[in-house]
Design a protein around this motif. Structure first.
Motif, mmCIF file in Angstrom:
data_model
loop_
_atom_site.group_PDB
_atom_site.id
_atom_site.type_symbol
_atom_site.label_atom_id
_atom_site.label_comp_id
_atom_site.label_asym_id
_atom_site.label_seq_id
_atom_site.Cartn_x
_atom_site.Cartn_y
_atom_site.Cartn_z
ATOM 1 N N GLY A 1 2.299 1.623 -3.372
ATOM 2 C CA GLY A 1 1.354 1.653 -4.480
ATOM 3 C C GLY A 1 1.501 0.469 -5.418
ATOM 4 O O GLY A 1 1.261 0.591 -6.632
ATOM 5 N N LEU B 1 0.832 -1.203 0.000
ATOM 6 C CA LEU B 1 0.000 0.000 0.000
ATOM 7 C C LEU B 1 0.868 1.255 0.000
ATOM 8 O O LEU B 1 0.604 2.211 -0.740
ATOM 9 C CB LEU B 1 -0.915 0.002 1.226
ATOM 10 N N ARG B 2 1.894 1.254 0.822
ATOM 11 C CA ARG B 2 2.772 2.438 0.888
ATOM 12 C C ARG B 2 3.503 2.653 -0.432
ATOM 13 O O ARG B 2 3.781 3.802 -0.811
ATOM 14 C CB ARG B 2 3.777 2.284 2.034
ATOM 15 N N ASP C 1 -11.582 -2.791 -1.278
ATOM 16 C CA ASP C 1 -10.201 -2.565 -1.715
ATOM 17 C C ASP C 1 -10.113 -1.165 -2.308
ATOM 18 O O ASP C 1 -9.947 -0.986 -3.513
ATOM 19 C CB ASP C 1 -9.814 -3.637 -2.751
ATOM 20 N N PRO C 2 -10.238 -0.146 -1.473
ATOM 21 C CA PRO C 2 -10.368 1.222 -1.986
ATOM 22 C C PRO C 2 -9.156 1.708 -2.778
ATOM 23 O O PRO C 2 -9.285 2.613 -3.610
ATOM 24 C CB PRO C 2 -10.576 2.061 -0.714
ATOM 25 N N HIS C 3 -8.001 1.109 -2.542
ATOM 26 C CA HIS C 3 -6.796 1.544 -3.263
ATOM 27 C C HIS C 3 -6.542 0.702 -4.514
ATOM 28 O O HIS C 3 -5.587 0.975 -5.255
ATOM 29 C CB HIS C 3 -5.581 1.478 -2.328
ATOM 30 N N THR D 1 -7.066 -2.864 2.847
ATOM 31 C CA THR D 1 -6.503 -1.760 3.639
ATOM 32 C C THR D 1 -5.474 -2.253 4.644
ATOM 33 O O THR D 1 -5.029 -1.492 5.510
ATOM 34 C CB THR D 1 -7.627 -1.007 4.379
ATOM 35 N N ILE E 1 -5.470 -2.449 -5.005
ATOM 36 C CA ILE E 1 -4.198 -3.179 -5.118
ATOM 37 C C ILE E 1 -4.378 -4.693 -5.166
ATOM 38 O O ILE E 1 -3.431 -5.406 -5.507
ATOM 39 C CB ILE E 1 -3.234 -2.814 -3.970
ATOM 40 N N ARG F 1 -14.532 -1.478 -4.782
ATOM 41 C CA ARG F 1 -14.081 -0.174 -4.281
ATOM 42 C C ARG F 1 -14.240 -0.075 -2.774
ATOM 43 O O ARG F 1 -13.401 0.525 -2.090
ATOM 44 C CB ARG F 1 -14.865 0.951 -4.963
#
Length: 475
Positions: A78, A75-76, A460-462, A187, A464, A457
């Motif tokens: 991307g 996550l950090r 898994d809002p980001h 997340t 990934i 969404r």
């Protein structure tokens, strides 16, 4: 002279190097694979011609906390994360993506608990299906879901695709047996969903949602499955047919007779010949198609079921049908059914279908498959969990023949369309992955497709977790 990379490529290489270095620092020695030749082995699953990329790194965690930490790190950075079981999938669902990390769960392979009183088992995702079944059998219990890949596929992968198998015609698929899951979310949270009680309706059915989500809504790190008591011995009925359509008619006749067999499998003569050529089984049949049925009702009820299946085969025009009195021969025929895919794979690249139609439409679907294969000049071998309408036409192409590959891909798309025309679905148990995305779009109403995207969404809002699989992002 050393080549000078464009700025974009140079920045990408720096980012990938930084991610690899961070993973190596984060995790115990030997957990992260960084050598290109090691990463290449985790590039894709068994889906023929599905796109893939060389992963930036491969992580082989041993704990749920390590999986969580990897997701948080990605996550950090991307970076996408693709979860992987044994790599036996047939839809491209475990294929690595550009700039991503593959999390292989192969080393999380412990059977944590088998509870004989409550009849459940707790396992890590890397446990092989047959190993769970063996652990249950040791205490007189049974785990029914049994995909043909059960000697190799893992419970985590079975959960990801909601795998079925030979027994599912009577006993259901993976989702019917999963009680609870431990999951790492998009997340980076490590959570538990579900319950171990016999009943429970508190809140939304998140377990049912996660089963079959192919790693797009979370990474499963522990599974609690329901077990059943060991079942009675099965009786086997075998039927030979002069056409696939006649065999399909026998499947419909069994259903019309009100019998729910514990297995009803179809394989054509090409499948049996391929297995014999590979394993020297001596199994041959003077038939275009073979149906293998099993019933497991105890005592006289089982005899009545076997008689009803035999009568259905004969009424549908079997050239030969009989109740098997030779258990070893019956077991060999079912073993041949499980070996059919790897045997055919030895002949050339195999594009595997996984459509499912109503049982009454099986004869028509088999006829459509034959017609499509002839029209596109594609060799098609057919195996099927025929009792529940789940057909696996296998499109075989000569190695290196690009024209044959293109014909097979067109036939693949037409078979999907035929299944939808007959009221079916694009996948019964292999999952959507990459190969069936267009088919899923055709099957679902646009509003329902958007519901799928909204769920992704939310969980898994980001974006990934296994991006690009199942449902494509909105253009």
């Amino acid at each position: 002279m050393t080549a000078v990379l464009p700025d974009v490529d140079r920045d990408r290489h720096h980012a990938e190097d930084a991610l690899r270095s961070a993973l190596v620092l984060l995790l115990p020695e030997g957990t992260v694979l960084t050598a290109p030749e090691s990463r290449e082995q985790y590039r894709d699953d068994e889906a023929e011609w599905a796109p893939s990329a060389l992963p930036v790194a491969v992580v082989r965690p041993t704990t749920a906390e390590q999986v969580r930490d990897v997701v948080r790190l990605c996550l950090r950075h991307g970076a996408p994360v693709v979860a992987r079981g044994a790599g036996t999938g047939l839809s491209g669902g475990a294929n690595a993506v550009e700039g991503g990390v593959v999390v292989s769960l192969e080393r999380m392979d412990a059977v944590v608990e088998v509870n004989t009183l409550e009849r459940y088992a707790v396992v890590q995702p890397g446990v092989v299906n047959d190993d769970l079944r063996s652990a249950a059998a040791e205490v007189g219990l049974w785990y029914p879901p049994d995909p043909a890949s059960s000697p190799w596929s893992t419970i985590g992968g079975n959960v990801a695709t909601n795998a079925g198998g030979v027994c599912c015609v009577k006993y259901g698929v993976t989702r019917d047996y999963v009680l609870a899951l431990q999951v790492v979310t998009g997340t980076g949270e490590l959570v538990r969903v579900g319950r171990r009680t016999a009943k429970g309706v508190a809140g939304y059915d998140l377990v049912g949602l996660l089963v079959g989500s192919e790693g797009t809504l979370g990474i499963v790190t522990e599974v609690t499955v329901r077990l059943r008591p060991a079942r009675p011995a099965e009786q086997t009925v075998v039927g030979y047919f002069d056409s696939l359509v006649a065999a399909g008619g026998a499947v419909a006749a069994v259903a019309a007779a009100g019998v729910v067999p514990s297995a009803l499998e179809l394989l054509d003569e090409q499948c049996l010949a391929a297995v014999d050529a590979w394993k020297n089984t001596g199994l041959r049949a003077d038939a275009v198609a073979i149906l293998l049925a099993r019933v497991d009702a105890p005592g006289p009820a089982g005899d009545a079921e076997a008689d009803a299946v035999l009568a259905a085969f004969e009424t549908a025009g079997a050239s030969w049908a009989a109740r098997s009195g030779d258990q070893a021969e019956a077991d060999a025929l079912f073993a041949a059914r499980r070996l059919a895919y790897p045997a055919l794979e030895r002949l050339g690249p195999v594009l595997t279908e996984d459509v499912c139609v109503p049982v009454g439409a099986v004869p028509a679907m088999l006829a459509r498959v034959e017609e499509i294969g002839r029209r596109h000049d594609v060799r098609v071998a057919t195996i099927a969990h025929a009792g529940d309408g789940n057909l696996h036409p296998l499109l075989i192409t000569p190695p290196g023949d690009d024209a044959a590959r293109e014909r097979a891909q067109r036939a693949f798309a037409e078979i999907i369309t035929a299944a939808l025309d007959l009221g079916g679905t694009v996948t019964g148990e292999h999952g959507v992955g990459l190969l069936k995305r267009d088919g899923l779009e055709a099957e679902l109403d646009p509003a329902v497709t958007e519901m799928h995207r909204a769920l992704r969404r939310a969980l898994d809002p980001h974006g990934i977790l296994n991006p690009g699989k199942v449902v494509a992002a909105r253009p």
